[in-house]
Design an enzyme around this catalytic site. Structure first.
Site, PDB file in Angstrom:
ATOM      1  N   VAL A  22       0.896  -1.064   0.028  1.00 44.53           N
ATOM      2  CA  VAL A  22      -0.060  -0.111   0.156  1.00 44.53           C
ATOM      3  C   VAL A  22       0.774   1.193   0.051  1.00 44.53           C
ATOM      4  O   VAL A  22       0.574   2.184  -0.705  1.00 44.53           O
ATOM      5  CB  VAL A  22      -1.112   0.086   1.457  1.00 44.53           C
ATOM      6  CG1 VAL A  22      -1.734   1.411   1.292  1.00 44.53           C
ATOM      7  CG2 VAL A  22      -2.075  -1.287   1.185  1.00 44.53           C
ATOM      8  N   PRO A 174     -10.643  -0.664 -41.021  1.00 47.10           N
ATOM      9  CA  PRO A 174     -11.178  -0.978 -42.222  1.00 47.10           C
ATOM     10  C   PRO A 174     -12.467  -0.169 -42.497  1.00 47.10           C
ATOM     11  O   PRO A 174     -12.953  -0.191 -43.888  1.00 47.10           O
ATOM     12  CB  PRO A 174     -11.476  -2.445 -42.168  1.00 47.10           C
ATOM     13  CG  PRO A 174     -11.658  -2.645 -40.769  1.00 47.10           C
ATOM     14  CD  PRO A 174     -10.474  -1.693 -39.979  1.00 47.10           C
ATOM     15  N   ASP A 197      -9.256  10.717 -45.676  1.00 50.08           N
ATOM     16  CA  ASP A 197      -9.356   9.980 -46.802  1.00 50.08           C
ATOM     17  C   ASP A 197     -10.975   9.734 -46.686  1.00 50.08           C
ATOM     18  O   ASP A 197     -11.507   9.824 -45.947  1.00 50.08           O
ATOM     19  CB  ASP A 197      -8.746   8.762 -47.011  1.00 50.08           C
ATOM     20  CG  ASP A 197      -7.156   9.071 -47.102  1.00 50.08           C
ATOM     21  OD1 ASP A 197      -6.826  10.043 -47.570  1.00 50.08           O
ATOM     22  OD2 ASP A 197      -6.486   8.114 -46.607  1.00 50.08           O
ATOM     23  N   LYS A 219      -8.966  10.097 -52.274  1.00 52.83           N
ATOM     24  CA  LYS A 219      -8.572   9.552 -53.484  1.00 52.83           C
ATOM     25  C   LYS A 219      -9.308   8.502 -54.019  1.00 52.83           C
ATOM     26  O   LYS A 219      -9.674   7.528 -53.329  1.00 52.83           O
ATOM     27  CB  LYS A 219      -7.091   9.174 -53.291  1.00 52.83           C
ATOM     28  CG  LYS A 219      -5.973  10.397 -53.207  1.00 52.83           C
ATOM     29  CD  LYS A 219      -4.895   9.946 -53.344  1.00 52.83           C
ATOM     30  CE  LYS A 219      -3.902  10.816 -52.451  1.00 52.83           C
ATOM     31  NZ  LYS A 219      -2.624  10.314 -52.664  1.00 52.83           N
ATOM     32  N   ASP A 252      -4.148   1.071 -42.118  1.00 54.03           N
ATOM     33  CA  ASP A 252      -2.932   1.314 -41.280  1.00 54.03           C
ATOM     34  C   ASP A 252      -2.123   2.347 -41.746  1.00 54.03           C
ATOM     35  O   ASP A 252      -1.815   2.263 -43.067  1.00 54.03           O
ATOM     36  CB  ASP A 252      -2.089   0.247 -40.792  1.00 54.03           C
ATOM     37  CG  ASP A 252      -0.831   0.592 -40.066  1.00 54.03           C
ATOM     38  OD1 ASP A 252      -0.788   0.526 -38.782  1.00 54.03           O
ATOM     39  OD2 ASP A 252       0.041   0.986 -40.394  1.00 54.03           O
TER      40      ASP A 252
END
Length: 407
Positions: A22, A174, A197, A219, A252
């Site tokens: 403790v 994903p 993105d 893109k 990633d």
């Protein structure tokens, strides 16, 4: 009634009486907060051994005395002896020094809260009235989860100088909102600017405050409205204005995400940059479709390639010989070319192929066929990007059926 205070003990002397677990826990917390800690006890446990090695800690290997309280700012009485702990707390109270009594809280004048730190904010929980440590810890844990996962605005209200801006590259996973990491959610909660993105958990952006600047640089195949050099320039420019910039990517950042180029651009400009790894679609899309990329007795290796150009000979050969599963990202447009190259390297016509579209979303669809038929089947099904292509025996829909295993 308990008054909750934030006490600054940086550089101030604190007494910790006791050497058990403790005392060690409380001493370690005080060291982390910048206090100068005086540990007084004849014997210490293994955990306390690590604490007393800190440069800000002094260990007096003897029994504690009442005058050890003198000239301290705070006292932790955790000797395990009730009489000793009470005496130390009474001495501290007489000297108007706050104290914590580990054995009997009624003798002390303070309580250590259960705390959680998040985005530069510390949240502490204490009980009102009778101490209830288990309940306090339970509430603290629930608050910690909320801070880590809820859609909160955690940006500091007082801005620092323009040189304090930073960039955080966040792998968003994903697509499903709950597959971004906790650290990634935390970065979004602290963002002033998000450069995003079209892939990844873009739905999360709807929950951000309206004052957060969102820049879409998404893109699509054959259409790059914002060049990579322009993205790099935006990251640096916004950070140099003193802002926290999150670069939100699908999957990633370092797997076909051009994250390395963005990190390099930031470092060349002297901008602090951090990378938050993400769950790559190369691994998660097959998983969401029930396809194990490796399977004992079937295959033990994986090749991950991008499909914008011809696949390298080594990956084609090992996949054709069924020595490795082949995972192709961004390969739908050139599917026929990749199939032709695999066949040219000896891949059998019945080699299973699976194409996973919109993995982890409510639009997820899996199209399967043998190598010799997949181009026609995909055309008939009007397969579209974003999709992940898996080539190998693991893509056989019957692989994980009980009947197959029994056979």
């Amino acid at each position: 009634m308990t008054t909750l205070l934030g006490v600054d003990l940086v550089g101030r002397l604190v007494l910790v009486a006791g050497g058990g677990p403790v005392a060690a826990t409380k001493a370690a917390a005080l060291v982390a907060d910048g206090a100068i800690v005086h540990v007084v006890t004849p014997i210490i446990c293994e955990a306390m051994l690590d604490v007393v090695e800190e440069s800000s800690v002094t260990w007096s290997q003897r029994e504690v005395a009442l005058d050890d309280v003198d000239d301290t700012w705070f006292v932790v009485a955790a000797t395990g002896d009730t009489s000793t702990d009470r005496g130390l707390c009474e001495r501290a109270t007489a000297a108007r020094v706050f104290s914590v009594c580990a054995g009997a809280s009624e003798h002390g004048t303070a309580r250590n809260p259960a705390v959680t730190d998040h985005a530069g904010v510390r949240v502490g929980v204490v009980s009102i009235g009778r101490p209830d440590p288990a309940r306090v810890v339970s509430v603290r844990n629930a608050l910690a989860v909320h801070l880590e996962t809820a859609s909160l605005d955690l940006r500091p209200r007082r801005r620092q100088s323009a040189t304090k801006g930073r960039v955080v590259l966040v792998g968003g996973g994903p697509g499903a909102m709950d597959l971004i990491t906790i650290r990634g959610r935390r970065a979004l909660a602290e963002a002033d600017v998000v450069i995003t993105d079209r892939l990844g958990p873009v739905e999360l952006l709807r929950n951000l405050p309206v004052s957060v600047e969102i820049i879409d640089v998404g893109k699509t195949a054959g259409h790059h409205p914002v060049t990579q050099s322009e993205i790099n320039r935006l990251l640096v420019e916004k950070a140099q204005l003193g802002r926290t910039v999150v670069r939100l990517k699908g999957g990633d950042p370092f797997l076909y995400g051009r994250g390395g180029e963005e990190v390099l651009a930031c470092r060349e400009a002297g901008v602090a940059v951090e990378v938050v790894p993400g769950v790559s679609s190369a691994l998660s899309a097959p998983g969401a479709a029930g396809i194990p990329l490796t399977h004992r007795g079937t295959v033990g290796a994986v090749h991950i390639v991008h499909g914008h150009e011809r696949i390298d000979t080594h990956a084609l050969s090992s996949s054709a010989m069924e020595a490795a599963t082949l995972v192709v990202l961004m390969g739908v447009r050139r599917l026929a070319d990749h199939v032709r190259d695999l066949v040219a390297h000896g891949a059998p016509g019945d080699l299973p192929v699976a194409i996973i579209e919109d993995a982890t979303s409510d639009r997820q669809r899996v199209t399967t066929a043998g190598l010799s038929q997949i181009v026609r089947v995909a055309a008939d099904a009007e397969v579209r990007a974003p999709a992940v292509i898996v080539v190998g025996r693991v893509a056989d829909p019957t692989l994980l059926t009980p009947e197959r295993q029994a056979g």
